[in-house]
Motif scaffolding. Structure first.
Motif, PDB file in Angstrom:
ATOM      1  N   ILE A 155       0.840  -1.202   0.000  1.00 39.30           N
ATOM      2  CA  ILE A 155       0.000   0.000   0.000  1.00 39.30           C
ATOM      3  C   ILE A 155       0.870   1.245   0.000  1.00 39.30           C
ATOM      4  N   GLY A 156       1.958   1.201   0.761  1.00 39.86           N
ATOM      5  CA  GLY A 156       2.860   2.343   0.795  1.00 39.86           C
ATOM      6  C   GLY A 156       3.453   2.663  -0.560  1.00 39.86           C
ATOM      7  N   LEU A 157       3.766   1.644  -1.332  1.00 38.00           N
ATOM      8  CA  LEU A 157       4.353   1.870  -2.657  1.00 38.00           C
ATOM      9  C   LEU A 157       3.388   2.604  -3.590  1.00 38.00           C
ATOM     10  N   ILE A 158       2.099   2.341  -3.449  1.00 37.78           N
ATOM     11  CA  ILE A 158       1.112   3.005  -4.321  1.00 37.78           C
ATOM     12  C   ILE A 158       0.456   4.193  -3.629  1.00 37.78           C
ATOM     13  N   SER A 159       0.988   4.607  -2.473  1.00 37.15           N
ATOM     14  CA  SER A 159       0.310   5.604  -1.641  1.00 37.15           C
ATOM     15  C   SER A 159       0.140   6.943  -2.353  1.00 37.15           C
ATOM     16  N   TYR A 160       1.119   7.353  -3.144  1.00 41.93           N
ATOM     17  CA  TYR A 160       0.999   8.643  -3.828  1.00 41.93           C
ATOM     18  C   TYR A 160      -0.152   8.608  -4.833  1.00 41.93           C
ATOM     19  N   SER A 161      -0.192   7.586  -5.661  1.00 46.81           N
ATOM     20  CA  SER A 161      -1.300   7.465  -6.612  1.00 46.81           C
ATOM     21  C   SER A 161      -2.631   7.278  -5.892  1.00 46.81           C
ATOM     22  N   LEU A 162      -2.616   6.529  -4.806  1.00 46.24           N
ATOM     23  CA  LEU A 162      -3.845   6.318  -4.047  1.00 46.24           C
ATOM     24  C   LEU A 162      -4.356   7.638  -3.487  1.00 46.24           C
ATOM     25  N   TYR A 163      -3.446   8.446  -2.989  1.00 46.87           N
ATOM     26  CA  TYR A 163      -3.841   9.757  -2.476  1.00 46.87           C
ATOM     27  C   TYR A 163      -4.407  10.641  -3.589  1.00 46.87           C
ATOM     28  N   LEU A 164      -3.756  10.633  -4.736  1.00 51.29           N
ATOM     29  CA  LEU A 164      -4.194  11.488  -5.834  1.00 51.29           C
ATOM     30  C   LEU A 164      -5.560  11.091  -6.388  1.00 51.29           C
ATOM     31  N   TRP A 165      -5.808   9.798  -6.535  1.00 52.20           N
ATOM     32  CA  TRP A 165      -7.000   9.343  -7.251  1.00 52.20           C
ATOM     33  C   TRP A 165      -8.249   9.237  -6.380  1.00 52.20           C
ATOM     34  N   HIS A 166      -8.101   8.960  -5.090  1.00 54.46           N
ATOM     35  CA  HIS A 166      -9.292   8.621  -4.306  1.00 54.46           C
ATOM     36  C   HIS A 166     -10.250   9.801  -4.164  1.00 54.46           C
ATOM     37  N   TRP A 167      -9.713  11.015  -3.957  1.00 52.52           N
ATOM     38  CA  TRP A 167     -10.592  12.156  -3.698  1.00 52.52           C
ATOM     39  C   TRP A 167     -11.428  12.539  -4.915  1.00 52.52           C
ATOM     40  N   PRO A 168     -10.854  12.652  -6.118  1.00 54.37           N
ATOM     41  CA  PRO A 168     -11.727  12.927  -7.271  1.00 54.37           C
ATOM     42  C   PRO A 168     -12.798  11.871  -7.474  1.00 54.37           C
ATOM     43  N   LEU A 169     -12.484  10.608  -7.239  1.00 53.90           N
ATOM     44  CA  LEU A 169     -13.490   9.555  -7.401  1.00 53.90           C
ATOM     45  C   LEU A 169     -14.647   9.761  -6.433  1.00 53.90           C
ATOM     46  N   ILE A 170     -14.324  10.113  -5.188  1.00 51.61           N
ATOM     47  CA  ILE A 170     -15.374  10.341  -4.191  1.00 51.61           C
ATOM     48  C   ILE A 170     -16.194  11.572  -4.550  1.00 51.61           C
ATOM     49  N   VAL A 171     -15.518  12.665  -4.846  1.00 52.88           N
ATOM     50  CA  VAL A 171     -16.209  13.934  -5.116  1.00 52.88           C
ATOM     51  C   VAL A 171     -17.100  13.832  -6.347  1.00 52.88           C
ATOM     52  N   LEU A 172     -16.589  13.264  -7.402  1.00 56.11           N
ATOM     53  CA  LEU A 172     -17.370  13.176  -8.640  1.00 56.11           C
ATOM     54  C   LEU A 172     -18.563  12.245  -8.480  1.00 56.11           C
ATOM     55  N   THR A 173     -18.385  11.147  -7.748  1.00 54.73           N
ATOM     56  CA  THR A 173     -19.506  10.238  -7.506  1.00 54.73           C
ATOM     57  C   THR A 173     -20.591  10.927  -6.700  1.00 54.73           C
ATOM     58  N   GLU A 174     -20.196  11.605  -5.628  1.00 54.58           N
ATOM     59  CA  GLU A 174     -21.189  12.278  -4.794  1.00 54.58           C
ATOM     60  C   GLU A 174     -21.850  13.435  -5.539  1.00 54.58           C
ATOM     61  N   TYR A 175     -21.105  14.090  -6.387  1.00 52.89           N
ATOM     62  CA  TYR A 175     -21.697  15.178  -7.167  1.00 52.89           C
ATOM     63  C   TYR A 175     -22.729  14.630  -8.147  1.00 52.89           C
ATOM     64  N   ALA A 176     -22.404  13.533  -8.797  1.00 49.96           N
ATOM     65  CA  ALA A 176     -23.308  12.961  -9.800  1.00 49.96           C
ATOM     66  C   ALA A 176     -24.635  12.532  -9.183  1.00 49.96           C
ATOM     67  N   GLN A 177     -24.582  11.997  -7.961  1.00 51.63           N
ATOM     68  CA  GLN A 177     -25.821  11.539  -7.329  1.00 51.63           C
ATOM     69  C   GLN A 177     -26.379  12.557  -6.347  1.00 51.63           C
ATOM     70  N   ASP A 178     -25.606  13.646  -6.105  1.00 55.89           N
ATOM     71  CA  ASP A 178     -26.025  14.727  -5.226  1.00 55.89           C
ATOM     72  C   ASP A 178     -26.361  14.234  -3.824  1.00 55.89           C
ATOM     73  N   GLU A 179     -25.575  13.325  -3.335  1.00 54.47           N
ATOM     74  CA  GLU A 179     -25.702  12.882  -1.954  1.00 54.47           C
ATOM     75  C   GLU A 179     -24.443  12.114  -1.556  1.00 54.47           C
ATOM     76  N   LYS A 180     -24.276  11.940  -0.253  1.00 53.97           N
ATOM     77  CA  LYS A 180     -23.102  11.254   0.261  1.00 53.97           C
ATOM     78  C   LYS A 180     -23.079   9.802  -0.196  1.00 53.97           C
ATOM     79  N   LEU A 181     -21.886   9.230  -0.176  1.00 49.77           N
ATOM     80  CA  LEU A 181     -21.758   7.805  -0.486  1.00 49.77           C
ATOM     81  C   LEU A 181     -22.509   6.975   0.541  1.00 49.77           C
ATOM     82  N   SER A 182     -23.182   5.954   0.076  1.00 50.61           N
ATOM     83  CA  SER A 182     -23.756   4.980   0.992  1.00 50.61           C
ATOM     84  C   SER A 182     -22.642   4.067   1.489  1.00 50.61           C
ATOM     85  N   GLU A 183     -22.947   3.211   2.443  1.00 51.35           N
ATOM     86  CA  GLU A 183     -21.921   2.298   2.969  1.00 51.35           C
ATOM     87  C   GLU A 183     -21.404   1.378   1.871  1.00 51.35           C
ATOM     88  N   VAL A 184     -22.307   0.885   1.052  1.00 47.76           N
ATOM     89  CA  VAL A 184     -21.890   0.006  -0.044  1.00 47.76           C
ATOM     90  C   VAL A 184     -21.047   0.782  -1.047  1.00 47.76           C
TER      91      VAL A 184
END
Length: 623
Positions: free
Chosen positions: A289-318
């Motif tokens: 995980i540490g080896l991919i940590s930089y890419s993981l840090y870069l990619w995770h936030w846009p994925l979360i933000v764009l998903t929540e924006y598209a559905q206009d609500e917070k992520l569900s648990e699933v």
């Protein structure tokens, strides 16, 4: 036993430090994905700063001491490490934002891309929004603020070390200690401010990187006793875990509260690698995980933000599980096919890596500038969708001038309406801003004026202590003093976000009646503006994306949130208090109303727009 932490000797590979990177990035990911129990996951960034300061300062200092340090070579390494994956993420965000974002939200996307590419994202977002404010949740490049801090540090710090080496080599350690102390003192002096200065900007953050730098420079003596090393490494892990689990977005941070994760990371680095904790961190999974940590840090936030924006609500648990898993998968692909090839000198020698860096930055900057020139690019949407989306701007023109957001005491002379001495005053939190504007416009027609005294997150209840606004009690005392000293003000409007959990679960239920009684004793007529039904989604955005036929908050949920206040209305009316109940205009049958005459009645999820305030105050009978 050989010294694994000797400051300037050429170090062996430390797999436990890669494991520490995992301990930094995973809490950040889980915090952003709204996984319960990781309210302080944002401290992972502070751990990254310590690691970076330790590793990179070690390289710089060794090369300076060997008289072979090269700025060009240093920035070549930074370009190989930072730019390829960053370019990929920025390109993805620009494409996805162009397809998905509404005009008002899209305007900031290419601008933030330019800031990220210029390593000024921390400055840009400091000027735009706080990290924990709701508006931050639509910013897919918000997380690049930390890259801005780090790269700004590495523009200045190598030069400082070079100058010290040339003119005062014996003072290197003392100079770095002094700089770190000054930075920390600055952070502590600004930690209670809500403007984001201490969070985003380099001066109050540099001490965290310099903490790692001091480790690399040998400022902390070697710990030879194995038991002490074991104990201290466990204490370091405990400090990180405790801050991750116990901190929340309401924690005053950074400053003193950044010490546990920073010191914890420093202890794990300094006491490793031959401790039980470091061996745990050096296991295959944390290292991977540490080896991919930089890419993981870069990619995770846009994925979360764009998903929540598209559905206009917070992520569900699933959805959180899916996004976390997808983030790991994309991070591995990014590490394998983007990071890896560009770090390989045989694939990209120095001239080529600089050419690719300049070319990529130029291309993405040009694309961003074109998108900036399009404004919000409204042509992508229907005219009605654009009108709905523009509801976010239907706010009081005096909102910035008249809303007290940081300092104590009433704002000086914030009067609305005719240019005469006010005979009325509106007292409340940010929910009162648009209501005050509409009242001022109504009074202007009658040649009268209204004083506005509003403080964010601060209900007009004497004695209330706001968890996120330490000046609330002082502000309320100042307003009451002003009212009692001014007999010309005959009428006082009281309003707030009465449906707020903070108000419902605090002593406001007893403080508000006492405040009303004191106003009446001072000879004031009291008009209470009741609760506005909160919607749980951004109203203009939901209307623009889905149209007016959408499900709104139910009457039952509204009553459940506000019954603590509304059940007192009858008793208050018997004492002479006039009630303006927004429910009369915003509740219809078993549901609530969010749009009328094609205009959103809210500019976000719970603040009335000017159109909404006009509807609630229609008729002017309260004047």
């Amino acid at each position: 036993m050989s010294d694994p932490t000797k400051a300037l000797g050429r170090p062996a590979y430390r797999p436990d430090i890669d494991g520490l990177r995992a301990l930094a990035v995973v809490p950040v990911l889980l915090f952003h994905a709204h996984v319960a129990g990781f309210g302080g996951g944002f401290v992972g960034v502070d751990i990254f700063f310590v690691i970076s300061g330790y590793l990179i300062t070690g390289i710089i200092a060794r090369e300076i001491d060997a008289d072979n340090f090269s700025i060009i070579k240093f920035y070549e390494r930074r370009a190989r490490r930072i730019l390829p994956a960053l370019f990929a993420v920025v390109a993805f965000v620009l494409i996805a934002g162009s397809w998905l974002y509404l005009p008002g939200d899209f305007e900031g996307v290419p601008r933030s891309a330019l800031a990220a590419l210029g390593f000024l994202a921390n400055v840009w977002f400091f000027m735009q929004a706080g990290y924990f404010q709701s508006s931050a949740e639509t910013m897919p490049l918000l997380h690049t603020w930390s890259l801005g801090v780090e790269e700004q540090f590495y523009i200045v710090f190598p030069l400082i070390l070079m100058l010290i080496a040339k003119f005062a080599p014996r003072l290197r350690l003392a100079a770095v200690v002094a700089l770190a102390f000054l930075s920390f003192a600055w952070a502590v002096s600004k930690q209670a401010d809500s403007d984001g200065f201490a969070f985003y900007l380099l001066p109050p953050r540099a001490w965290e990187l310099m903490f790692g730098a001091l480790l690399a420079l040998g400022a902390i003596p070697q710990i030879r006793n194995q038991f002490a090393r074991e104990l201290l490494s466990f204490a370091g892990l405990a400090a990180i875990v405790a801050s991750t689990l116990l901190y929340t977005k309401d924690t005053v941070f950074p400053g003193v509260t950044a010490l546990p994760p920073v010191v914890g990371a420093a202890l794990l680095i300094h006491c490793g690698p031959q401790t039980a904790v470091s061996k745990l961190l050096a296991m295959r999974a944390p290292v991977a995980i540490g080896l991919i940590s930089y890419s993981l840090y870069l990619w995770h936030w846009p994925l979360i933000v764009l998903t929540e924006y598209a559905q206009d609500e917070k992520l569900s648990e699933v959805q959180s599980i899916v996004i976390v898993s997808l983030s790991f998968a994309i991070a591995w692909l990014s590490w394998r096919f983007i990071e890896g090839p560009f770090r390989n000198h045989s694939n990209f020698e120095r001239r080529r890596i600089f050419a690719w860096s300049v070319g990529g930055m130029a291309a993405l900057s040009a694309a961003s500038l074109v998108l900036v020139s399009l404004g919000g690019w409204p042509a992508r949407f229907t005219e009605q969708s654009v009108r709905y989306a523009e509801g976010v701007h239907d706010i009081s023109p005096a909102r910035d001038a008249c809303l007290n957001d940081q300092i104590g005491g009433a704002r000086p002379e914030c009067n609305l309406g005719a240019e005469v001495a006010p005979t009325s005053l509106l007292w409340g939190d940010s929910h009162g801003v648009e209501l005050a504007w509409v009242l001022g416009e109504q009074m202007k027609v009658k040649g009268r004026s209204l004083a506005q005294r509003t403080h964010a997150s601060c209900p007009p209840a004497l004695g209330y202590e706001a968890p996120s606004r330490k000046t609330c009690a002082e502000f309320n005392r100042a307003v009451m003093t002003e009212l009692e000293a001014n007999p010309d003000i005959k009428t006082v409007y009281l309003t707030a976000f009465w449906a707020s959990d903070n108000y419902r679960n605090s002593r406001v239920a007893s403080q508000l009646p006492q405040t009303i009684e004191r106003l009446q004793q001072a000879g004031k007529s009291v008009i209470l503006i009741g609760p506005v039904p909160p919607q749980g989604f951004q109203v203009p955005r939901r209307l623009a994306m889905r149209g007016p036929e959408i499900e709104t908050a139910s009457r039952a949920s509204y009553l459940a949130k506000t019954n603590w206040l509304t059940r007192k209305f009858t008793a208050w009316q018997q004492t002479g208090v006039q009630i303006i109940d927004p429910a009369d205009q915003l509740v219809q049958g078993e549901t609530t109303i969010i749009v009328a005459d094609g205009q959103p009645l809210y500019f976000d999820s719970h603040h009335l727009s000017v159109a909404g305030a006009k509807r609630v105050l229609a008729g002017g009978s309260q004047l």
